[in-house]
Design a protein around this motif. Structure first.
Motif, PDB file in Angstrom:
ATOM      1  N   SER A   1       0.814  -1.214   0.000  1.00 29.96           N
ATOM      2  CA  SER A   1       0.000   0.000   0.000  1.00 29.96           C
ATOM      3  C   SER A   1       0.847   1.264   0.000  1.00 29.96           C
ATOM      4  O   SER A   1       0.367   2.327  -0.418  1.00 29.96           O
ATOM      5  N   VAL A   2       2.093   1.194   0.485  1.00 32.77           N
ATOM      6  CA  VAL A   2       2.947   2.392   0.468  1.00 32.77           C
ATOM      7  C   VAL A   2       3.121   2.892  -0.962  1.00 32.77           C
ATOM      8  O   VAL A   2       2.977   4.085  -1.248  1.00 32.77           O
ATOM      9  N   PHE A   3       3.413   1.976  -1.878  1.00 34.82           N
ATOM     10  CA  PHE A   3       3.597   2.364  -3.267  1.00 34.82           C
ATOM     11  C   PHE A   3       2.275   2.777  -3.910  1.00 34.82           C
ATOM     12  O   PHE A   3       2.236   3.716  -4.709  1.00 34.82           O
ATOM     13  N   ALA A   4       1.196   2.077  -3.567  1.00 32.15           N
ATOM     14  CA  ALA A   4      -0.111   2.451  -4.121  1.00 32.15           C
ATOM     15  C   ALA A   4      -0.470   3.874  -3.719  1.00 32.15           C
ATOM     16  O   ALA A   4      -0.925   4.677  -4.542  1.00 32.15           O
ATOM     17  N   ASN A   5      -0.246   4.215  -2.458  1.00 33.38           N
ATOM     18  CA  ASN A   5      -0.578   5.565  -2.003  1.00 33.38           C
ATOM     19  C   ASN A   5       0.373   6.606  -2.579  1.00 33.38           C
ATOM     20  O   ASN A   5      -0.019   7.755  -2.801  1.00 33.38           O
ATOM     21  N   ALA A   6       1.620   6.230  -2.828  1.00 31.56           N
ATOM     22  CA  ALA A   6       2.540   7.166  -3.484  1.00 31.56           C
ATOM     23  C   ALA A   6       2.057   7.502  -4.892  1.00 31.56           C
ATOM     24  O   ALA A   6       2.115   8.659  -5.328  1.00 31.56           O
ATOM     25  N   MET A   7       1.552   6.490  -5.603  1.00 29.68           N
ATOM     26  CA  MET A   7       0.997   6.749  -6.936  1.00 29.68           C
ATOM     27  C   MET A   7      -0.256   7.626  -6.846  1.00 29.68           C
ATOM     28  O   MET A   7      -0.462   8.522  -7.684  1.00 29.68           O
ATOM     29  N   ARG A   8      -1.086   7.381  -5.834  1.00 26.24           N
ATOM     30  CA  ARG A   8      -2.287   8.208  -5.675  1.00 26.24           C
ATOM     31  C   ARG A   8      -1.909   9.664  -5.395  1.00 26.24           C
ATOM     32  O   ARG A   8      -2.577  10.592  -5.865  1.00 26.24           O
ATOM     33  N   ALA A   9      -0.843   9.861  -4.618  1.00 25.55           N
ATOM     34  CA  ALA A   9      -0.402  11.230  -4.341  1.00 25.55           C
ATOM     35  C   ALA A   9       0.065  11.915  -5.631  1.00 25.55           C
ATOM     36  O   ALA A   9      -0.215  13.103  -5.850  1.00 25.55           O
ATOM     37  N   ASP A  10       0.770  11.180  -6.490  1.00 23.05           N
ATOM     38  CA  ASP A  10       1.168  11.751  -7.775  1.00 23.05           C
ATOM     39  C   ASP A  10      -0.071  12.139  -8.600  1.00 23.05           C
ATOM     40  O   ASP A  10      -0.122  13.213  -9.209  1.00 23.05           O
ATOM     41  N   ALA A  11      -1.071  11.233  -8.614  1.00 26.75           N
ATOM     42  CA  ALA A  11      -2.300  11.526  -9.366  1.00 26.75           C
ATOM     43  C   ALA A  11      -2.996  12.758  -8.799  1.00 26.75           C
ATOM     44  O   ALA A  11      -3.486  13.611  -9.547  1.00 26.75           O
ATOM     45  N   ALA A  12      -3.042  12.878  -7.468  1.00 28.63           N
ATOM     46  CA  ALA A  12      -3.666  14.051  -6.853  1.00 28.63           C
ATOM     47  C   ALA A  12      -2.914  15.323  -7.208  1.00 28.63           C
ATOM     48  O   ALA A  12      -3.517  16.381  -7.423  1.00 28.63           O
ATOM     49  N   GLY A  13      -1.588  15.233  -7.282  1.00 27.16           N
ATOM     50  CA  GLY A  13      -0.810  16.399  -7.683  1.00 27.16           C
ATOM     51  C   GLY A  13      -1.158  16.857  -9.082  1.00 27.16           C
ATOM     52  O   GLY A  13      -1.265  18.062  -9.345  1.00 27.16           O
ATOM     53  N   VAL A  14      -1.369  15.903  -9.994  1.00 28.77           N
ATOM     54  CA  VAL A  14      -1.772  16.259 -11.356  1.00 28.77           C
ATOM     55  C   VAL A  14      -3.155  16.908 -11.346  1.00 28.77           C
ATOM     56  O   VAL A  14      -3.396  17.903 -12.044  1.00 28.77           O
ATOM     57  N   MET A  15      -4.068  16.355 -10.560  1.00 30.31           N
ATOM     58  CA  MET A  15      -5.416  16.924 -10.481  1.00 30.31           C
ATOM     59  C   MET A  15      -5.386  18.362  -9.969  1.00 30.31           C
ATOM     60  O   MET A  15      -6.076  19.243 -10.497  1.00 30.31           O
ATOM     61  N   LEU A  16      -4.590  18.614  -8.936  1.00 37.58           N
ATOM     62  CA  LEU A  16      -4.500  19.964  -8.396  1.00 37.58           C
ATOM     63  C   LEU A  16      -3.921  20.917  -9.430  1.00 37.58           C
ATOM     64  O   LEU A  16      -4.347  22.059  -9.558  1.00 37.58           O
ATOM     65  N   ARG A  17      -2.957  20.446 -10.184  1.00 39.17           N
ATOM     66  CA  ARG A  17      -2.371  21.282 -11.227  1.00 39.17           C
ATOM     67  C   ARG A  17      -3.403  21.633 -12.296  1.00 39.17           C
ATOM     68  O   ARG A  17      -3.384  22.728 -12.858  1.00 39.17           O
ATOM     69  N   MET A  18      -4.325  20.694 -12.543  1.00 39.86           N
ATOM     70  CA  MET A  18      -5.353  20.902 -13.570  1.00 39.86           C
ATOM     71  C   MET A  18      -6.581  21.641 -13.028  1.00 39.86           C
ATOM     72  O   MET A  18      -7.552  21.820 -13.742  1.00 39.86           O
ATOM     73  N   GLY A  19      -6.553  22.067 -11.754  1.00 38.00           N
ATOM     74  CA  GLY A  19      -7.672  22.792 -11.171  1.00 38.00           C
ATOM     75  C   GLY A  19      -8.822  21.898 -10.741  1.00 38.00           C
ATOM     76  O   GLY A  19      -9.927  22.378 -10.542  1.00 38.00           O
ATOM     77  N   ARG A  20      -8.568  20.605 -10.549  1.00 31.58           N
ATOM     78  CA  ARG A  20      -9.622  19.663 -10.145  1.00 31.58           C
ATOM     79  C   ARG A  20      -9.467  19.334  -8.669  1.00 31.58           C
ATOM     80  O   ARG A  20      -9.205  18.200  -8.260  1.00 31.58           O
ATOM     81  N   ALA A  21      -9.608  20.375  -7.839  1.00 31.18           N
ATOM     82  CA  ALA A  21      -9.361  20.233  -6.404  1.00 31.18           C
ATOM     83  C   ALA A  21     -10.355  19.280  -5.749  1.00 31.18           C
ATOM     84  O   ALA A  21      -9.995  18.545  -4.818  1.00 31.18           O
ATOM     85  N   THR A  22     -11.594  19.284  -6.189  1.00 25.82           N
ATOM     86  CA  THR A  22     -12.606  18.412  -5.577  1.00 25.82           C
ATOM     87  C   THR A  22     -12.223  16.944  -5.745  1.00 25.82           C
ATOM     88  O   THR A  22     -12.284  16.154  -4.786  1.00 25.82           O
TER      89      THR A  22
END
Length: 607
Positions: A227-248
């Motif tokens: 799960s450590v690696f799975a959550n690291a990937m999710r954090a990367d995905a969230a970073g992309v979303m924030l960059r794209m203005g998809r905060a929700t």
């Protein structure tokens, strides 16, 4: 303000997690009723190190109790696992002492290779980058001699992780592809997928959770209990979303998996979750929740030095305090943010510089070996020439001069390469002007000199209006053209003693030497007008550019750069709030900021 994915700073997941794939990577389904020390050791050195770290720690305690039953080789294996555990828990000094002892005293070449790989990660976390890359270079030379697939997998993973931190994304991806092509028995594609996806995230080519490779990577890590690696990937995905203005969407993804990240007890990942949750909630207007997560991120990073989550958390706390009108706390948080951000950028530059230095050193050593081989050839020729006629000695002289010329030329090329790299480290790669780190250092030096000379200095803080809309509408390629066009419009207006730099994203700053308040306002209006008259004509539709400017001078704000920046930021905020595309001055009378528009002052003077 921090923009996720814009700077693509280094994520906190340490490369040592890949080192769980050493010997004995296949987890035994059950512990025997009367387990032997060897079976306990095999189970401890399996995937349980990550999937159930508490059980891993208990197994090590059992082995310590039965240490007398272990062979000499098994004791060193246990010692290595103790060093790995200390590194996982963040006790790098203790881990390094244990692993150095394994390297020095163990006779097991494979175990020593694994200890060396773990040490590379520890050196990286300890910011001893040059030594880490030197060890990595030595380990890469040993890889062809390693026949154990699991150990090769480990070495490739360590190389990929360290190369990502140095910005060598293509090379890191090639190592990750090699890992995917040779998955050892008992391993999944999880770790190799993470390194490949994280290289894409850092290079700006990663999509969000709709990216098929990202979905497959998270699924592989989840199904294998990593799960450590799975959550690291999710954090990367969230970073992309924030960059794209998809905060929700980013907030939902992070909140849904936050409890799981806490259960892993791996601070770099949980702190990244907390910092991103703070930013997402702030963007969504949930200030209390944003403040809670920002403070959690600060607490998580209290012993970790300068990190990306720490910088992000302080920036959110600054924005919250500023929004409340609590300018004392806002100033305190802004200073902490600037210190953390500067330290983090310095850390990234140091990593890239260390990689370049070590690469040049390795290349230099190879050149030296070649030169020595040539010199040996020359010496043999010299001995032969002693037995020949005098005229044959000219051949020796010619060869010797050729070698000397070659060495001189190589040293010249190496020095020129080093100087060019130092120059590039001070320049913004997109616009060609000063980057943030160099601008701040140069500005502070210029202010010290001006203060001694008693001359006024002005700071112009520039922010392009509606730049996010341009990026969202026309794409980042057009956005880059807008940034370069705005810079090109400003450069002709600057004097040879002025300083121009990009602070980040669409924010720029200009230091005007020997400029009083009235002169600074006039120059700022020229800059605003020049940007407003600039056009992007090679886009699908013409794009109008405008900018808001905040202006302060040392006459009212003193010669401390951070105070100038705070006052200019307040003036810039006023310009944005009053409708954008204008110049606003920030003058400090006592503890009150009194902004006013440059155009209004001009009308008064004309009357």
């Amino acid at each position: 303000m921090y923009h996720p994915g814009q700077t693509l700073r280094r994520f906190g997941l340490a490369g040592l997690l890949c080192l769980g794939c050493g010997a004995g990577a296949v987890a035994m389904p059950t512990v025997p009723v009367s387990p032997t020390p060897a079976s306990l050791l095999d189970r401890a050195d399996s995937g349980i190190k990550l999937s159930d770290h508490a059980q891993f720690a208990r197994l090590l305690d059992q082995l310590d109790v039965r240490r007398n039953e272990l062979t000499s080789e098994q004791r060193w294996h246990l010692q290595y696992l103790r060093g790995w555990q200390a590194a996982y828990q963040g006790d790098y000094d203790r881990s390094r002492a244990i692993l150095d002892e394994v390297l020095e005293k163990s006779d097991d070449d494979v175990l020593r290779f694994r200890a060396s790989a773990t040490l590379i990660n520890i050196l990286g976390d300890g910011r001893r980058y040059q030594e880490a890359f030197l060890r990595l270079s030595q380990m890469q030379d040993q890889l062809p001699q390693i026949t154990d697939d699991a150990v090769r997998y480990q070495g490739l993973g360590e190389a990929a992780q360290l190369l990502i931190s140095a910005g060598q994304y293509d090379l890191a991806t090639s190592y990750a592809d090699q890992m995917l092509a040779h998955i050892p028995p008992g391993e999944s594609t999880c770790k190799a997928m993470y390194f490949k996806l994280h290289a894409r995230y850092r290079s700006g080519t990663l999509g969000d959770t709709e990216d098929p490779m990202l979905r497959d990577g998270i699924a592989a890590c989840t199904s294998s209990g990593q799960s450590v690696f799975a959550n690291a990937m999710r954090a990367d995905a969230a970073g992309v979303m924030l960059r794209m203005g998809r905060a929700t969407e980013a907030q939902a993804l992070l909140q849904r998996n936050y409890a799981d990240a806490l259960r892993d007890q791996y601070i770099p990942v949980s702190a990244q979750f907390e910092a991103m949750l703070a930013l997402a909630n702030w963007k969504l207007g949930d200030v209390p929740t944003a403040e809670k997560f920002a403070r959690l991120a600060v607490a998580s990073n209290s012993k970790s030095g300068v990190t990306e989550p720490l910088s992000m958390a302080y920036d959110v706390l600054y924005r919250i305090a500023e929004g409340r009108g609590d300018y004392r706390d806002a100033l305190d948080y802004h200073e902490k943010f600037m210190a953390a951000d500067k330290g983090y950028l310095d850390d990234i530059s140091a990593t890239a510089l260390a990689y370049q230095i070590v690469s040049q050193q390795v290349q230099g050593k190879r050149q030296e070996v070649q030169a020595l081989n040539k010199q040996n050839v020359i010496l043999k020729l010299e001995q032969a020439l002693d037995r020949k006629a005098v005229e044959n000695s000219r051949l020796y002289i010619t060869l010797l001069l050729t070698v000397i010329a070659f060495i001189v030329f190589w040293v010249y090329r190496l020095k020129r390469s080093q100087l060019r790299f130092m120059w590039l480290s001070r320049q913004d790669s997109l616009t060609g002007i000063c980057n943030r780190k160099h601008f701040i250092e140069a500005a502070e030096g210029l202010l010290r000199h001006a203060e001694k000379a008693g001359k006024p200095v002005a700071l112009l803080l520039i922010d392009l209006d509606h730049f996010k809309l341009v990026n969202d509408t026309h794409g980042h390629t057009v956005g880059d053209q807008v940034l370069k066009r705005a810079v090109d419009a400003c450069i002709p207006l600057l004097g040879h003693r002025d300083l121009f730099g990009r602070l980040g994203g669409e924010e720029f700053a200009i230091i005007l030497s020997d400029s009083n308040h009235a002169h600074a306002l006039h120059r700022a209006e020229e800059v605003r007008a020049a940007i407003a008259n600039a056009r992007i004509t090679d886009a699908p539709t013409d794009i109008n550019i405008s900018a808001s400017l905040g202006v302060v001078t040392t006459e009212y704000s003193g010669y401390q750069f951070r105070q100038l920046l705070i006052n200019a930021d307040h003036a810039l905020y006023k310009a944005k709030r009053d409708g954008r595309n204008r110049v606003v001055s920030g003058r400090e009378d006592g503890a009150t900021i009194l902004p006013f528009a440059a155009g209004e002052k001009k009308v008064v003077l004309e009357r």
